[in-house]
Scaffold this active site. Structure first.
Site, PDB file in Angstrom:
ATOM      1  N   HIS A 245       0.814  -1.216   0.000  1.00 39.73           N
ATOM      2  CA  HIS A 245       0.000   0.000   0.000  1.00 39.73           C
ATOM      3  C   HIS A 245       0.852   1.273   0.000  1.00 39.73           C
ATOM      4  O   HIS A 245       0.326   2.359  -0.259  1.00 39.73           O
ATOM      5  CB  HIS A 245      -0.977  -0.001   1.182  1.00 39.73           C
ATOM      6  CG  HIS A 245      -0.359   0.336   2.511  1.00 39.73           C
ATOM      7  ND1 HIS A 245      -0.034  -0.621   3.454  1.00 39.73           N
ATOM      8  CD2 HIS A 245      -0.004   1.523   3.064  1.00 39.73           C
ATOM      9  CE1 HIS A 245       0.467  -0.025   4.522  1.00 39.73           C
ATOM     10  NE2 HIS A 245       0.496   1.275   4.302  1.00 39.73           N
ATOM     11  N   ASP A 294      -0.672  -7.593   1.471  1.00 38.19           N
ATOM     12  CA  ASP A 294      -0.074  -6.248   1.493  1.00 38.19           C
ATOM     13  C   ASP A 294       1.442  -6.347   1.642  1.00 38.19           C
ATOM     14  O   ASP A 294       2.013  -6.078   2.712  1.00 38.19           O
ATOM     15  CB  ASP A 294      -0.679  -5.433   2.631  1.00 38.19           C
ATOM     16  CG  ASP A 294      -0.243  -3.976   2.614  1.00 38.19           C
ATOM     17  OD1 ASP A 294       0.282  -3.537   1.571  1.00 38.19           O
ATOM     18  OD2 ASP A 294      -0.426  -3.296   3.639  1.00 38.19           O
ATOM     19  N   SER A 389       4.458   2.227   8.143  1.00 43.51           N
ATOM     20  CA  SER A 389       4.046   1.215   7.169  1.00 43.51           C
ATOM     21  C   SER A 389       5.242   0.646   6.418  1.00 43.51           C
ATOM     22  O   SER A 389       6.158   1.373   6.026  1.00 43.51           O
ATOM     23  CB  SER A 389       3.068   1.812   6.165  1.00 43.51           C
ATOM     24  OG  SER A 389       1.828   2.074   6.766  1.00 43.51           O
ATOM     25  N   HIS A 546      22.722 -21.890  48.928  1.00 42.84           N
ATOM     26  CA  HIS A 546      24.158 -22.140  49.069  1.00 42.84           C
ATOM     27  C   HIS A 546      24.925 -20.909  49.546  1.00 42.84           C
ATOM     28  O   HIS A 546      26.092 -21.013  49.935  1.00 42.84           O
ATOM     29  CB  HIS A 546      24.744 -22.681  47.759  1.00 42.84           C
ATOM     30  CG  HIS A 546      24.928 -21.647  46.689  1.00 42.84           C
ATOM     31  ND1 HIS A 546      24.054 -21.507  45.633  1.00 42.84           N
ATOM     32  CD2 HIS A 546      25.891 -20.709  46.504  1.00 42.84           C
ATOM     33  CE1 HIS A 546      24.489 -20.533  44.839  1.00 42.84           C
ATOM     34  NE2 HIS A 546      25.600 -20.039  45.350  1.00 42.84           N
ATOM     35  N   ASP A 594      17.743 -25.084  45.667  1.00 41.29           N
ATOM     36  CA  ASP A 594      18.700 -24.064  46.100  1.00 41.29           C
ATOM     37  C   ASP A 594      18.012 -22.717  46.290  1.00 41.29           C
ATOM     38  O   ASP A 594      18.182 -21.786  45.494  1.00 41.29           O
ATOM     39  CB  ASP A 594      19.828 -23.962  45.073  1.00 41.29           C
ATOM     40  CG  ASP A 594      20.975 -23.068  45.541  1.00 41.29           C
ATOM     41  OD1 ASP A 594      21.043 -22.791  46.749  1.00 41.29           O
ATOM     42  OD2 ASP A 594      21.791 -22.669  44.689  1.00 41.29           O
ATOM     43  N   SER A 689      25.236 -15.038  42.768  1.00 41.05           N
ATOM     44  CA  SER A 689      24.361 -16.048  43.360  1.00 41.05           C
ATOM     45  C   SER A 689      23.272 -15.412  44.203  1.00 41.05           C
ATOM     46  O   SER A 689      23.507 -14.453  44.941  1.00 41.05           O
ATOM     47  CB  SER A 689      25.176 -17.007  44.229  1.00 41.05           C
ATOM     48  OG  SER A 689      25.997 -17.830  43.449  1.00 41.05           O
TER      49      SER A 689
END
Length: 1061
Positions: A245, A294, A389, A546, A594, A689
């Site tokens: 278009h 389109d 577009s 841990h 853990d 951690s």
């Protein structure tokens, strides 16, 4: 002869969110009915591929669910169960059927029922818990002999990938995933594409965020006579894809030029290049009226020089699946607002979500075709717009490459609610695109490179159309690298962003800014940072178990509110720990389970620098490939113990569990989750951690998917990070958090719970944030919740003045002598309650949507002002759609007053996800007529009602959970619960703007349809005051889940500032 019973073998692969394919025109349509217990809404089921070997017949079926009857909980579309369980069950189910001859429809129905049950039971789902499916429809049935043609490349059944050697690969999206699936390697043959060296979260195009240079190297600006007119996407050195278009009016290629390698429309960067358009090929089936097909392919006069700022996006295979809810990126220079016709100078970017095709089709009156795909959000706010577009909708796959999923095509308005953007679906048009690009007889070896844009370089033109030079900002352009005449313009890696430094590590990550990761905490022993942690409540942190193998609790402090390890900037807070609970099944040998829950010595006060992350439901799915964020102060390089001063962040992708298990010799458990990239380079490391792996599930709302746990090395190839999977540990976390905080024993589990020798200092409870760790499961309205901001301020009028905020201890409308007066009545019970009599609750209002049906309650607080719940207006925010019905307890009465709503003002801090500040003011078109049947309630003073206070709730909501609405106003007596008790029932959702009322044993509660109604308490003077506004709760009348109400005293200032007589 009766056919032999088929052999049913559910295939193990399950693919989420795949739309039902459209059957061929020759397929017949038949309906079968079956009853299958399942927990899902509008669920699309997949392909039944039947290979009937004895007859040499191939039969394909397409099945779709209809007629779902939900339980009461799933009827609430804004509940956690509905919102998260539904997409979790949107699966493509494969069944392998063997029989001696084709099956009858009755046999197919029986097989379908058994097959669905077998597949869902195989996934560990409870089939009878949530609802019933009443019918299944076979929308397609095609059969015929399996010919040699059917087995050639491009003719594999269903969504199977076609290798060049005619092999069919049933795995979803096998192309360019760094794993060879075709025996000839053709699935990885053309994969110099899609790498993302850096990832940054995107904002919006409409009101959007600016892209960085090289962030979207496939983006092109198409210029019609020097003016930006449309976008386009690079798919090859001489080839662009755009929207057809764009060329409805200007079809002469001589009028067009392409600018690439620049984020500025002016092309001011030295990296900007331009090329003349040689040919425009629109799809032959393009329909300008419907925007079907389109798409257009543009051939450039000269090949583009691929480099750091110019790269192609990857074209997906025709069988490539982009599932609903997948997060993708759009980019362009289109308008920033629908009514603000100024294009930005800098390229804008946005994250959008792919939407279910059937849902989007219903929003657009079923005008979508199979060549269209929708992306955006139902609540609007994020969208492409005019000028975008032809630009790209690109999606990142687990390999890290970007694939072109769509081309910006059309939509109604820009970023309007329930009007998502519509894009041309590239997978449906890929074959045509390749046909066009392969049919060109122009050489692919460049004879000269497109010139970089400089102030003295004119736009490329044809002899017939000369144009003046550009007026870009003067820049010094470096000498371009020469191209050898015999060397084709080849991408370094197609889809790559070589100019963007990928966040190559929290090992070498990028620095976070203040408030960007407000749930991040640093755990320090003395002055030494040793682990991260994540805020999940005002007293609670999560970390890795841990981290506490050899730690003295009394020496540990949590540092929050700043990105600096030195505590500079932001809003730094330092708190000790009251206790640490390790999961009772934590195994330090293999780091299974853990996780540790840390209780702070004092509650946090939340602000913009300290916020909790959301905890996901146990059924929440974080799909493979989902980009999530890790953060921490860990080592910046493996083997280098130097830690950064500033918090580091990085983006990682969720990795498929089986693949990761294979990489780690099958040592993973179900409590572990992998994230990272197979090529390495991005990872957490020592010191990270216990930190968060957080995924943005809805715009601006992050959920905790994992906790940094372990890995081999840091950022090594094929050794991604391993995280504790929160969804598998959520039940233990909540159980631990809901234990009595005053207990010093082991009240919740047999876990190791460490108690410091020094008792904690107690302080007033801190504020609960605007984003809490869990979305309430049941709202009290009957309206689906989405976000649509409304004005929250009123412009001053010359004839009126604002009311002043009341002084502490006073009542806003104490000057109204008859406020809160009502005839004495028995306080009975709404769920299981009794009917109210005429005039008993004269401030009660029924809000009608489109004057057709009751949707919410409201409370009369002044002659032309009502108070209600903000979530009632999430979808229907236009006051013209609402009317207020007063003066009668009967919804069918013709006696009451019907008043038009003129304006709706939701609280400016209202949070759709946490329902904090869930309150709205409604201004009526005119004052109500006061009488003994219509009078306002009094507003309260600023203090909390005492624990155990007996108050009344009223409304026309459901009489029982899942039941129908009442036709006569119901009333019920409830007890106000203390904030501490309320938090014990809802450990992480309660803010200081909320209060709980009900009974621990349940049985008395507000319910769906009561939202916005009053929680009224009687003063010793006999006047009634509005203590709360009905907001949310889990179910209705359930034990241990009281109703939650917006505390009116907490928003008195806002009410007083806005109401005027």
């Amino acid at each position: 002869m009766e056919p032999a019973a088929p052999d049913l073998q559910p295939v193990p692969e399950v693919t989420k969110g795949v739309p039902v394919p459209t059957p061929d025109s020759g397929c017949c349509r038949a309906a079968v009915t079956t009853v299958v217990a399942i927990s899902v809404a509008s669920l699309t089921l997949g392909v039944l591929s039947a290979f009937l070997s004895a007859q040499g017949v191939q039969v394909e079926h397409t099945a779709q669910l209809h007629g779902v009857r939900f339980t009461s909980l799933l009827q609430q579309e804004n509940s956690d169960f509905y919102r998260l369980l539904t997409p979790a069950l949107q699966t493509l189910l494969h069944f392998l059927l063997r029989a001696l001859q084709p099956l009858s429809l009755d046999q197919e129905a029986d097989i379908l029922q058994k097959g669905i049950q077998a597949r869902l039971q195989g996934q560990g789902l409870s089939l009878a818990a949530y609802g019933t499916i009443t019918s299944v429809e076979l929308t397609g049935r095609c059969e015929g002999p399996v010919t040699e043609r059917d087995l050639k490349s491009g003719h594999c059944p269903g969504n199977a990938f076609s290798c060049q050697n005619s092999q069919c690969v049933s795995k979803e999206n096998p192309e360019c995933d760094d794993r060879v699936d075709c025996s000839d390697g053709s699935d990885e043959a053309q994969c110099d594409c899609g790498w993302q060296p850096a990832w940054r979260s995107a904002g919006r195009i409409v009101g959007g965020a600016e892209a960085a240079p090289g962030e979207f190297p496939w983006q092109v600006s198409l210029r019609e006579n020097h003016e930006h007119f449309c976008g386009a996407t690079i798919i090859g050195a001489r080839w662009l894809v755009s929207a057809a278009h764009c060329f409805n009016e200007f079809q002469d290629p001589a009028q067009w030029a392409a600018q690439a390698g620049s984020v500025h429309l002016s092309g001011s960067e030295a990296s900007a290049v331009r090329a003349r358009v040689l040919r425009i090929a629109k799809h032959p089936a393009y329909n300008a009226d419907t925007a079907d097909f389109d798409v257009a392919v543009l051939e450039l006069a000269r090949p583009l020089p691929f480099g750091r700022y110019v790269q192609p996006a990857c074209l997906p295979a025709a069988t490539h699946v982009f599932p609903p809810r997948k997060k993708c990126l759009i980019s362009g220079w289109g308008y920033l607002k629908e009514d603000f016709l100024v294009k930005p100078e800098v390229l804008q970017k946005a994250t959008v979500e792919l939407l279910d095709q059937n849902l989007c089709s219903s929003l657009y009156g079923h005008s979508l075709t199979d060549r269209m795909v929708c992306a955006g959000y139902l609540d609007g706010k994020v969208d492409s717009c005019q000028g975008d577009s032809g630009g790209p909708l690109v999606c990142e796959e687990p390999s890290g490459r970007f694939f072109l999923a769509g081309v910006v095509s059309w939509g109604i308005g820009c970023a309007e609610a329930r009007r998502p953007g519509v894009y041309t679906r590239v997978t449906r048009l890929r074959d045509w695109i390749l046909e066009v690009t392969s049919s060109a007889d122009t050489p692919v070896v460049p004879t000269e490179a497109p010139a970089p844009i400089t102030p003295s370089t004119p736009w490329p033109t044809s002899p017939e159309s000369r144009v003046p030079n550009t007026t870009a900002k003067p820049t010094v352009a470096p000498t371009p690298a020469p191209l050898h005449p015999s060397t084709a313009a080849k991408p370094q890696e197609c889809g790559a962003r070589p100019a963007m430094d990928k966040p190559t590590r929290i090992v070498g990550g990028i620095s976070a800014v203040s408030g960007e990761v407000p749930w991040q905490a640093s755990l320090k022993e003395g002055s030494r940072h040793f682990c991260g942690a994540t805020v999940v409540g005002d007293r609670w942190l999560l970390s890795a178990a841990h981290c506490f193998n050899h730690t003295k609790l009394e020496q540990v402090q949590a540092h929050l509110g700043t990105v600096s390890l030195l505590g500079v900037g932001g809003s730094p807070v330092k708190l000790g720990l009251r206790s640490v609970a390790l999961h009772p099944r934590y195994n330090p040998g293999i780091l299974d389970f853990d996780v540790a829950l840390l209780e702070l010595a004092q509650p946090l006060v939340f602000n913009k620098y300290i916020q909790p992350v959301c905890l996901p439901l146990a059924i929440h799915k974080f799909p493979v490939g989902r980009k999530c964020m890790i953060s921490g102060w860990g080592n910046m390089q493996e083997g280098n113990a130097t830690k950064p001063d500033i918090l580091q962040k990085a983006s990682v992708g969720i990795i498929e569990q089986k693949m990761c298990g294979a990489l780690y010799n099958f040592s993973l458990t179900d409590r572990m989750l992998c994230a990272g990239f197979l090529e390495g380079r991005v990872d957490s490391c020592q010191g990270d951690s216990g930190g968060p792996l957080a995924c943005e599930e809805t715009p601006g709302v992050f959920y905790l998917a994992g906790i940094v746990s372990w890995g081999i090395g840091c950022a090594q190839a094929k050794k991604p990070g391993v995280y504790a999977r929160i969804t598998r540990l959520k039940d233990w976390i909540l159980k631990a958090m809901s234990s009595d905080p005053s207990s010093t024993a082991h009240p919740h589990t047999s876990s190791t719970r460490l108690i410091p020798s020094q008792p904690p200092t107690t302080t007033a409870a801190g504020l609960i944030p605007e984003a809490s760790t869990g979305r309430p499961a049941t709202l009290r309205a009957t309206i689906r919740v989405t976000t649509r901001p409304l004005n929250t301020t009123l412009s001053a009028r010359s004839t009126t003045t604002r009311r002043q905020t009341p002084a502490p201890g006073t009542t806003v409308f104490s000057h109204l002598p008859d406020c809160g007066l009502a005839p004495p009545g028995a306080l009975t019970r709404i769920v299981g309650g009794s009917a109210a009599s005429l005039g008993e609750w004269p401030w009660q209002v029924s809000l009608w949507l489109r004057r057709r049906e009751h949707r919410c309650g409201a409370v009369l607080v002044a002659e032309r002002w009502l108070l209600s719940a903000a979530h009632c207006f999430d979808v229907y925010g236009d006051p013209m759609q609402w009317a207020a019905f007063l003066g009668t307890p009967f919804l069918s009465s013709t006696e009451g007053q019907l008043e038009r709503v003129a304006r709706i003002y939701r609280h400016p801090f209202y949070n759709i996800y946490t329902l904090d500040y869930d309150v709205a003011l409604l201004e009526l078109a005119g004052p109500v007529r006061r009488s003994r049947l219509v009078r306002p309630i009094c507003l309260p003073g600023p203090t909390r009602p005492p624990e155990g206070a007996r108050c009344v709730i009223t409304g026309w909501g459901s009489l029982r959970e899942g039941g129908s609405m009442a036709r006569q106003l119901q009333k019920a007596a409830v007890r106000v619960l203390s904030e501490q008790t309320c938090r014990r029932f809802y450990p992480v959702q309660i803010s200081s703007r909320m209060l709980c009322a009900g009974f621990p044993q349940g049985g008395v509660d507000s319910c769906s349809g009561d939202a916005g109604g009053p929680l009224a308490c009687r003063e010793p003077s006999g006047q009634w005051v509005l203590t709360g506004v009905t907001s949310w709760g889990y179910g209705c009348g359930r034990p241990h889940f009281p109703g939650v109400y917006t505390r009116v005293a907490a928003v008195l200032g806002w009410i007083g500032q806005n109401i005027r007589e």
